[in-house]
Design an enzyme around this catalytic site. Structure first.
Site, PDB file in Angstrom:
ATOM      1  N   ASP A   3     -36.073 -35.339  48.939  1.00  5.10           N
ATOM      2  CA  ASP A   3     -37.031 -34.279  49.259  1.00  5.10           C
ATOM      3  C   ASP A   3     -36.344 -33.195  50.100  1.00  5.10           C
ATOM      4  O   ASP A   3     -35.202 -32.856  49.825  1.00  5.10           O
ATOM      5  CB  ASP A   3     -38.275 -34.880  49.912  1.00  5.10           C
ATOM      6  CG  ASP A   3     -38.994 -35.820  48.943  1.00  5.10           C
ATOM      7  OD1 ASP A   3     -39.254 -35.397  47.803  1.00  5.10           O
ATOM      8  OD2 ASP A   3     -39.270 -36.985  49.300  1.00  5.10           O
ATOM      9  N   SER A   4     -36.983 -32.693  51.121  1.00  9.10           N
ATOM     10  CA  SER A   4     -36.441 -31.510  51.801  1.00  9.10           C
ATOM     11  C   SER A   4     -35.183 -31.770  52.619  1.00  9.10           C
ATOM     12  O   SER A   4     -34.540 -30.819  53.077  1.00  9.10           O
ATOM     13  CB  SER A   4     -37.512 -30.895  52.700  1.00  9.10           C
ATOM     14  OG  SER A   4     -38.536 -30.298  51.930  1.00  9.10           O
TER      15      SER A   4
END
Length: 595
Positions: free
Chosen positions: A395-396
């Site tokens: 993810d981020s």
């Protein structure tokens, strides 16, 4: 997130089906040059492939067996006196994410698993009924008391050097001899055979049934039936099982013939033909090894008997070596079985200096993992090693390296990292403005990093991820989403390893670029400690399913890299992972972590 079950199951079946065709091709191509035993035992390769996905091939590490007592952070972090109150930090770190419109595999997995298990139960039930029929048949049979017949049976056992006790039964309920039973093997013959057949014919039939025992065919028959149950929906496996049974009988005939004089070959073949002609209608017992098959099988067996030639030791050795080579090639050529899937979805730590902690009380409601690395002492501290080894979507947190690669490839520069907002309305207000690397990292602005990635050639980007050995390095789902609950996967252990390499600049990136990214990750600085970090949240259809907080703490003369990941909770966000991380670190310090 785990590898979708139905995809794994489908792929294993594709591989096994391909192996069926490979084996059939090898069998046909090598038929003139190989023995009947080779033609039968080559199926061993398929059996191995079928069962590999269900073997416990978890990553093994000696370190797991040397779990040390829980160690407090005070034992390896500097004294934390006069630090700012940790409570001022709790809840401040927030992650900004939007829902990925991605189909959840959970429901599909449940349905596929339920269907698969239902089929297994049905076919297992059928096999158990068959086993019960065999047991009842055995109960209704009588020990053969005909001294002439039993004497022939004993002589055959001696001739074949079998010492194991094998009971001989006779029954009026069967038309063909057969053998079964792994623990208590037995041979059941029809009463009509005892009354009507000649001595040499009975001798051949007993040798055939005992050859099955000698060749471990009873055990292999159970394995074959079990594989058919596991792969009940695959028609190619059913076809292979049918072919295996024909090859098994041909190999058994060959095993008998090699113990006979050449003058007896014709008599043995005639015995099979005569018996098949009289007693073709027979019961169907999958767990029993029967003398007579269908007409096609009988024709094939008689043809092989007519062409049989004894195999010398040299040819037998060649067959064995060829068989081992074929099995090895087929296994190596099967790229995605459980072994390769495990290699892609898990990661094994190679560092030998590891302390294992039980921090479960901090992960209430989550399946969580925590990894910390002491750079000076080159030592790991790990909670939940198993989960720490599992690769999930970054993810981020991947944005650390997205920014670094963009700087290295001159998409942006340390002097100018700004990108203009395209005036598209995003669900998070902080995203709806021009961004530089600091604001984009702070607010986890998706469009900023997607734009950085889009301005680089995908092949170049792939090479960059390979260069730093980032997880499975799989960007196949496209430049816009490979990092968001998609193809790219990484484990918490790898996160810490790569962060350590980033901090040490192991891969010799431009020092100014490293510093630019490092500055963008800054969360808090005090007299003794500086905290850097990045959150990540996996959000599928409005539900937070994956939470990350990774980073490093600089102290006087040392640095500690860390990664926390949470799964299987109601709100697996990066913010929740950050709060858990700070709770863990703060509990290990005297007065709270420096913020």
């Amino acid at each position: 997130m785990s590898f979708p079950f139905f995809i794994s199951l489908l792929w294993n079946n594709v591989i096994s089906s391909i192996v069926v065709f490979i084996i059939l091709f090898i069998k046909i191509s090598a038929k003139k040059y190989t023995s009947a035993e080779f033609q039968y035992y080559i199926w061993t390769a398929l059996i191995i492939i079928l069962f590999i996905p269900f073997l416990p091939l978890q990553s093994f590490s000696v370190n797991k067996f040397f779990v040390r007592p829980e160690i407090t952070m005070n034992s390896f972090l500097p004294e934390a006196n006069n630090l700012e109150n940790y409570s001022s930090f709790h809840g401040v770190i927030k992650d900004f994410s939007v829902s990925v419109q991605q189909t959840s595999y959970e429901t599909v997995n449940i349905l596929i698993i339920a269907l698969w298990i239902t089929g297994i139960l049905v076919f297992t039930g059928t096999l158990l009924i068959t086993n019960l029929r065999l047991y009842k048949l055995k109960q209704n049979s009588t020990i053969c008391k005909n001294q002439k017949i039993y004497g022939i049976f004993v002589q055959c056992k001696l001739k074949m050097k079998i010492r194991k006790k094998i009971n001989l039964y006779q029954s009026r309920l069967v038309n063909t001899p057969f053998s079964f039973g792994m623990i208590h093997p037995c041979v059941i013959v029809p009463e009509s055979m005892v009354k009507n057949m000649r001595k040499n014919e009975i001798n051949y039939i007993f040798m055939h049934e005992l050859q099955h025992y000698k060749s471990k065919d009873i055990f292999l028959n159970y394995v074959i039936n079990f594989s058919k149950i596991i792969y009940w929906f695959n028609p190619f496996i059913w076809y292979a099982v049918k072919y295996m049974r024909i090859d098994r009988e041909i190999a058994c005939d060959a095993g008998v013939l090699k113990r006979l004089d050449e003058s007896e070959y014709e008599h043995y073949g005639n015995t099979i033909i005569n018996y098949a002609d009289k007693y073709f209608n027979m019961p169907n017992f999958d767990l029993a090894l029967e003398l007579i098959g269908n007409k096609k099988q009988i024709v094939q067996r008689i043809t092989e008997i007519a062409c049989y030639k004894k195999v010398n030791c040299k040819q037998r050795l060649k067959n064995a070596l060829a068989l081992l080579l074929v099995i090895a090639i087929i296994i190596i050529a099967s790229p995605i079985t459980a072994i390769s899937v495990k290699a892609e979805t898990t990661y094994s730590l190679t560092n030998t200096d590891v302390a294992y902690e039980n921090l479960g009380s901090y992960f209430k409601g989550y399946n969580g993992s925590f990894v910390l690395y002491d750079l000076n002492n080159k030592k790991y501290y790990i909670h939940n090693y198993k989960q720490s080894s599992v690769r999930v979507s970054p993810d981020s947190t991947y944005k650390i390296y997205s920014a670094l690669f963009a700087l290295e490839n001159n998409v942006i520069s340390s002097d100018n990292t700004q990108l203009l907002w395209n005036h598209k309305k995003y669900p998070i207000d902080k995203w709806n403005q021009d961004q530089d690397i600091n604001s984009a990292m702070k607010y986890s602005v998706n469009w900023y990093f997607q734009e950085l990635d889009s301005r680089q050639d995908l092949d170049v980007l792939k090479d960059d991820f390979k260069r730093i050995k980032y997880g499975n390095k799989d960007l196949s789902s496209g430049v816009k989403q490979f990092w968001a609950e998609s193809s790219l996967k990484i484990s918490p252990i790898e996160q810490v390893e790569i962060l350590t390499q980033f901090y040490n600049n192991t891969y010799n990136f431009d020092k100014e670029n490293i510093q630019t990214v490092k500055d963008a990750l800054l969360i808090s600085r005090s007299d003794k400690f500086t905290l850097y970090g990045k959150t990540g949240t996996g959000n599928i259809e409005g539900k937070n399913v994956n939470g990350w907080f990774i980073g490093f703490i600089e102290s006087e003369g040392n640095c500690y890299t860390f990664a926390t990941n949470i799964q299987d909770g109601n709100n697996c966000s990066g913010s929740a992972a950050a709060n858990i991380t700070m709770d863990i670190l703060s509990s290990k310090l005297n007065n709270g972590i420096m913020l």
